[in-house]
Design an enzyme around this catalytic site. Sequence first.
Site, PDB file in Angstrom:
ATOM      1  N   LYS A  14      45.966  47.751  37.040  1.00 34.57           N
ATOM      2  CA  LYS A  14      44.987  48.851  37.173  1.00 34.57           C
ATOM      3  C   LYS A  14      45.519  49.995  38.035  1.00 34.57           C
ATOM      4  O   LYS A  14      45.418  51.150  37.666  1.00 34.57           O
ATOM      5  CB  LYS A  14      43.710  48.369  37.885  1.00 34.57           C
ATOM      6  CG  LYS A  14      42.905  47.343  37.187  1.00 34.57           C
ATOM      7  CD  LYS A  14      41.570  47.126  37.905  1.00 34.57           C
ATOM      8  CE  LYS A  14      41.689  46.443  39.242  1.00 34.57           C
ATOM      9  NZ  LYS A  14      41.976  45.006  39.189  1.00 34.57           N
ATOM     10  N   ARG A  90      32.563  45.879  39.975  1.00 38.69           N
ATOM     11  CA  ARG A  90      33.094  44.531  39.854  1.00 38.69           C
ATOM     12  C   ARG A  90      31.998  43.498  39.646  1.00 38.69           C
ATOM     13  O   ARG A  90      32.289  42.309  39.536  1.00 38.69           O
ATOM     14  CB  ARG A  90      33.833  44.181  41.139  1.00 38.69           C
ATOM     15  CG  ARG A  90      35.346  44.134  40.980  1.00 38.69           C
ATOM     16  CD  ARG A  90      35.892  43.774  42.350  1.00 38.69           C
ATOM     17  NE  ARG A  90      37.201  43.239  42.335  1.00 38.69           N
ATOM     18  CZ  ARG A  90      38.310  43.970  42.461  1.00 38.69           C
ATOM     19  NH1 ARG A  90      38.251  45.270  42.507  1.00 38.69           N
ATOM     20  NH2 ARG A  90      39.478  43.371  42.508  1.00 38.69           N
ATOM     21  N   ARG A 129      54.265  40.705  44.022  1.00 43.46           N
ATOM     22  CA  ARG A 129      53.762  41.780  44.873  1.00 43.46           C
ATOM     23  C   ARG A 129      53.605  41.293  46.318  1.00 43.46           C
ATOM     24  O   ARG A 129      53.874  42.025  47.262  1.00 43.46           O
ATOM     25  CB  ARG A 129      52.415  42.281  44.333  1.00 43.46           C
ATOM     26  CG  ARG A 129      51.900  43.502  45.066  1.00 43.46           C
ATOM     27  CD  ARG A 129      50.688  44.095  44.388  1.00 43.46           C
ATOM     28  NE  ARG A 129      49.488  43.343  44.663  1.00 43.46           N
ATOM     29  CZ  ARG A 129      48.308  43.570  44.099  1.00 43.46           C
ATOM     30  NH1 ARG A 129      48.180  44.531  43.197  1.00 43.46           N
ATOM     31  NH2 ARG A 129      47.260  42.856  44.401  1.00 43.46           N
ATOM     32  N   ARG A 135      49.791  42.176  51.814  1.00 37.50           N
ATOM     33  CA  ARG A 135      48.344  41.976  51.629  1.00 37.50           C
ATOM     34  C   ARG A 135      47.960  40.531  51.918  1.00 37.50           C
ATOM     35  O   ARG A 135      48.590  39.598  51.429  1.00 37.50           O
ATOM     36  CB  ARG A 135      47.937  42.361  50.198  1.00 37.50           C
ATOM     37  CG  ARG A 135      47.749  43.850  50.036  1.00 37.50           C
ATOM     38  CD  ARG A 135      47.422  44.239  48.620  1.00 37.50           C
ATOM     39  NE  ARG A 135      46.283  43.530  48.049  1.00 37.50           N
ATOM     40  CZ  ARG A 135      45.650  43.927  46.957  1.00 37.50           C
ATOM     41  NH1 ARG A 135      46.027  45.035  46.344  1.00 37.50           N
ATOM     42  NH2 ARG A 135      44.649  43.230  46.487  1.00 37.50           N
ATOM     43  N   ARG A 146      40.633  34.581  43.515  1.00 36.45           N
ATOM     44  CA  ARG A 146      40.302  35.912  42.978  1.00 36.45           C
ATOM     45  C   ARG A 146      40.150  35.859  41.465  1.00 36.45           C
ATOM     46  O   ARG A 146      39.291  36.544  40.895  1.00 36.45           O
ATOM     47  CB  ARG A 146      41.390  36.921  43.369  1.00 36.45           C
ATOM     48  CG  ARG A 146      41.244  37.388  44.814  1.00 36.45           C
ATOM     49  CD  ARG A 146      42.548  37.842  45.398  1.00 36.45           C
ATOM     50  NE  ARG A 146      43.041  39.074  44.809  1.00 36.45           N
ATOM     51  CZ  ARG A 146      44.328  39.426  44.813  1.00 36.45           C
ATOM     52  NH1 ARG A 146      45.239  38.638  45.336  1.00 36.45           N
ATOM     53  NH2 ARG A 146      44.684  40.564  44.282  1.00 36.45           N
TER      54      ARG A 146
HETATM   55  P1  ADP Z   1      42.969  43.317  42.894  1.00 34.15           P
HETATM   56  O1  ADP Z   1      42.435  43.932  41.650  1.00 34.15           O
HETATM   57  O2  ADP Z   1      44.425  43.008  42.831  1.00 34.15           O
HETATM   58  O3  ADP Z   1      42.151  42.139  43.384  1.00 34.15           O
HETATM   59  P2  ADP Z   1      41.828  45.417  44.625  1.00 34.15           P
HETATM   60  O4  ADP Z   1      42.624  46.251  45.554  1.00 34.15           O
HETATM   61  O5  ADP Z   1      41.087  46.093  43.536  1.00 34.15           O
HETATM   62  O6  ADP Z   1      42.897  44.373  44.072  1.00 34.15           O
HETATM   63  O7  ADP Z   1      40.770  44.546  45.458  1.00 34.15           O
HETATM   64  C1  ADP Z   1      41.133  43.737  46.563  1.00 34.15           C
HETATM   65  C2  ADP Z   1      39.891  43.069  47.166  1.00 34.15           C
HETATM   66  O8  ADP Z   1      38.987  44.071  47.685  1.00 34.15           O
HETATM   67  C3  ADP Z   1      39.017  42.250  46.206  1.00 34.15           C
HETATM   68  O9  ADP Z   1      39.488  40.923  46.025  1.00 34.15           O
HETATM   69  C4  ADP Z   1      37.653  42.314  46.915  1.00 34.15           C
HETATM   70  O10 ADP Z   1      37.585  41.392  47.980  1.00 34.15           O
HETATM   71  C5  ADP Z   1      37.611  43.693  47.509  1.00 34.15           C
HETATM   72  N1  ADP Z   1      36.969  44.668  46.574  1.00 34.15           N
HETATM   73  C6  ADP Z   1      37.576  45.723  45.958  1.00 34.15           C
HETATM   74  N2  ADP Z   1      36.703  46.376  45.161  1.00 34.15           N
HETATM   75  C7  ADP Z   1      35.510  45.715  45.277  1.00 34.15           C
HETATM   76  C8  ADP Z   1      34.223  45.871  44.698  1.00 34.15           C
HETATM   77  N3  ADP Z   1      33.969  46.844  43.820  1.00 34.15           N
HETATM   78  N4  ADP Z   1      33.255  44.994  45.034  1.00 34.15           N
HETATM   79  C9  ADP Z   1      33.482  43.990  45.901  1.00 34.15           C
HETATM   80  N5  ADP Z   1      34.675  43.779  46.484  1.00 34.15           N
HETATM   81  C10 ADP Z   1      35.684  44.620  46.180  1.00 34.15           C
END
Ligand code: ADP
Length: 191
Positions: A14, A90, A129, A135, A146
């Site tokens: 993404k 999400r 990664r 991270r 996740r």
């Molecule tokens: P990835 O898609 O690799 O999990 P992101 O950077 O999009 O990475 O998200 C990392 C973490 O941030 C998620 O696992 C979650 O804990 C939190 N997060 C990100 N966006 C949201 C959201 N819209 N709602 C709830 N938690 C979120």
Amino acid sequence: MLNIIICGAPGCGKGTQSELIVEKYKLNHLSTGDLLRKEIESKTELGKEAESYISKGNLVPDQMIISILTKAIDAQDKEKNGVILDGFPRTVAQAEALEQMLQERGMSTSVLLDLQVDRRELINRLLKRGETSGRSDDNMETIKKRLEVYEAKTAPVSDFYKSLGKYASVDGMGTIDEIFGRIASVLDSNK
Ligand code: ADP
């Protein structure tokens, strides 16, 4: 206006594809993961709370992320052609809140792009990664969590946008350029 949601399991690409999309279509880019990581880096109260969820592979609470996203939408550069939302919504509750919030501002979602990548490939990409990202959530245990959370909470968001007739599935396997080519053809047919 082009308001895009880019969605898919953790590691689906993404973030990478969003960078290419914002460049070509002159959009704002809002990544909720990046917004949260900035709060964590700055050691704010919100960041500390968010970290306790993120490091375990859980989602942060809907209300927290909806308020962060709403502020970011209102602060975005109005000269751009629209926005790409990366990592939001999400959950179905976030999707409902988003559609209402956009409607109140005279905006709407153009399309949700759903990047499809095999589970094995997702895990490989995330572990790789993790070697350099620093991270707290790019390790085997948290990655599995996740992916579970994604299936349970985020996959239903696709059905929500299917019912609105705003859903496009994109094959996320292959080179970055190949995938971007597929995305561009969806977006160009949406104009
Ligand atoms: P990835 O898609 O690799 O999990 P992101 O950077 O999009 O990475 O998200 C990392 C973490 O941030 C998620 O696992 C979650 O804990 C939190 N997060 C990100 N966006 C949201 C959201 N819209 N709602 C709830 N938690 C979120």
